[in-house]
Design an enzyme around this catalytic site. Structure first.
Site, PDB file in Angstrom:
ATOM      1  N   LYS A 265       0.866  -1.255  -0.037  1.00 49.83           N
ATOM      2  CA  LYS A 265       0.172   0.010  -0.026  1.00 49.83           C
ATOM      3  C   LYS A 265       0.821   1.360   0.035  1.00 49.83           C
ATOM      4  CE  LYS A 265      -2.396  -0.860   3.865  1.00 49.83           C
ATOM      5  NZ  LYS A 265      -1.753  -2.456   4.169  1.00 49.83           N
TER       6      LYS A 265
ATOM      7  N   ARG B 243      10.925  -2.417  10.905  1.00 50.34           N
ATOM      8  CA  ARG B 243      10.003  -2.009  11.698  1.00 50.34           C
ATOM      9  C   ARG B 243       9.833  -2.909  13.158  1.00 50.34           C
ATOM     10  NH1 ARG B 243       5.001  -0.092   8.218  1.00 50.34           N
ATOM     11  NH2 ARG B 243       3.892  -0.849   9.999  1.00 50.34           N
TER      12      ARG B 243
ATOM     13  N   ARG C 120      -9.191   1.531   8.596  1.00 49.61           N
ATOM     14  CA  ARG C 120      -8.861   0.000   8.908  1.00 49.61           C
ATOM     15  C   ARG C 120     -10.147  -0.587   9.304  1.00 49.61           C
ATOM     16  NH1 ARG C 120      -3.060   0.946   8.583  1.00 49.61           N
ATOM     17  NH2 ARG C 120      -2.056  -0.684   9.882  1.00 49.61           N
TER      18      ARG C 120
ATOM     19  N   ARG D 277      -1.082  -8.806  12.966  1.00 50.28           N
ATOM     20  CA  ARG D 277      -1.583  -7.719  12.245  1.00 50.28           C
ATOM     21  C   ARG D 277      -2.155  -8.339  10.979  1.00 50.28           C
ATOM     22  NH1 ARG D 277       3.874  -5.390  10.925  1.00 50.28           N
ATOM     23  NH2 ARG D 277       2.863  -3.977   9.446  1.00 50.28           N
TER      24      ARG D 277
ATOM     25  N   ARG E 241      11.388  -6.672   4.385  1.00 50.74           N
ATOM     26  CA  ARG E 241      11.086  -4.952   4.373  1.00 50.74           C
ATOM     27  C   ARG E 241      12.048  -4.306   5.168  1.00 50.74           C
ATOM     28  NH1 ARG E 241       5.149  -2.375   5.091  1.00 50.74           N
ATOM     29  NH2 ARG E 241       5.158  -3.024   7.258  1.00 50.74           N
TER      30      ARG E 241
END
Ligand code: AMP
Length: 217
Positions: free
Chosen positions: A14, A162, A90, A173, A129
């Site tokens: 996203k 992160r 969300r 998540r 990531r």
């Protein structure tokens, strides 16, 4: 003029695609996650409150998110030609809050772009990531590595993983996303503004699909 929201599970791309689309349309891109991570860098009471949620992968309570969003979307002239939002909404309640806020200004969302991908691909992408600790640029060690290891190509900031990209938090998540998503999807589907895009291709392939869907050529 285009107001867009990006929907989809964590790791689907996203942030990357929202940035591309915003550049193409020359409008601002806002990510609630980025805004929260910026706030976490200082030591305010808000920062301490947010850390409990953001670092553990829980959703920040709707009223706190909404205050942040209101401030972001209505304080700058740069927003007059529209914007791209990623990470919000969300859940359905957040979608309704945003619509009410916009309706007060005679504004509305043009498209909700839903990027989809298989769970395994998401978990893989999230574990490789890395993000720039200074400017937030997103890298992937396998698909889109930085030119110099550990260093941001754009600003030379240090690349970090992160806190919520650790595998235990990642699964939580994805689970939270799946729990909240179907009412949200129906909400935009019933308005006829949901654009479903397969997020499993390369960044370029996905971007081309989005452009097609938005009639941008
Ligand atoms: P993201 O960068 O979009 O993955 O967001 C990182 C974290 O910020 C999430 O796991 C939540 O803790 C928080 N967050 C971001 N956007 C929202 C939102 N719209 N509602 C609730 N929490 C959010």
């Amino acid at each position: 003029m285009m107001r867009l929201v990006f929907l989809g599970p964590p790791g689907v791309g996203k942030g990357t695609q929202a940035e591309f689309v915003a550049k193409e349309l020359k409008i601002p891109h806002y990510s609630t996650g980025d805004i929260f991570r910026k706030i976490l860098k200082d030591s305010s009471s808000l920062s301490k409150e947010l850390a409990k949620f953001v670092n553990t992968g829980e959703l920040v309570p709707d009223d706190i998110v909404f205050e942040t969003l209101k401030e972001t979307l209505f304080t700058s002239k740069a927003n007059n030609n529209g914007w791209v939002l990623d990470g919000y909404p969300r859940n359905k309640a957040q979608a309704e809050m945003l619509d009410n806020l916009l309706a007060n200004n005679n504004e509305k969302i043009d498209y909700a772009i839903y990027l989809s991908a298989d769970r395994e691909i998401l978990a893989q992408r999230l574990s490789s990531r890395r993000v720039c600790s200074e400017c937030g640029t997103i890298y992937n060690l396998a698909m889109n590595p930085p030119k110099r290891e550990g260093i941001c190509d754009k600003c030379r900031g240090k690349l970090i993983q992160r806190k919520d990209d650790k595998i235990e938090t990642v699964l939580k998540r994805i689970f939270i996303f799946e729990k909240e998503f179907s009412p949200l999807k129906e909400y935009y589907e019933s308005r006829g503004i949901l654009l479903v895009i397969n997020g499993e291709g390369t960044t370029k392939e996905v971007f081309n699909q989005i452009k097609k869907g938005l009639n941008l050529g």
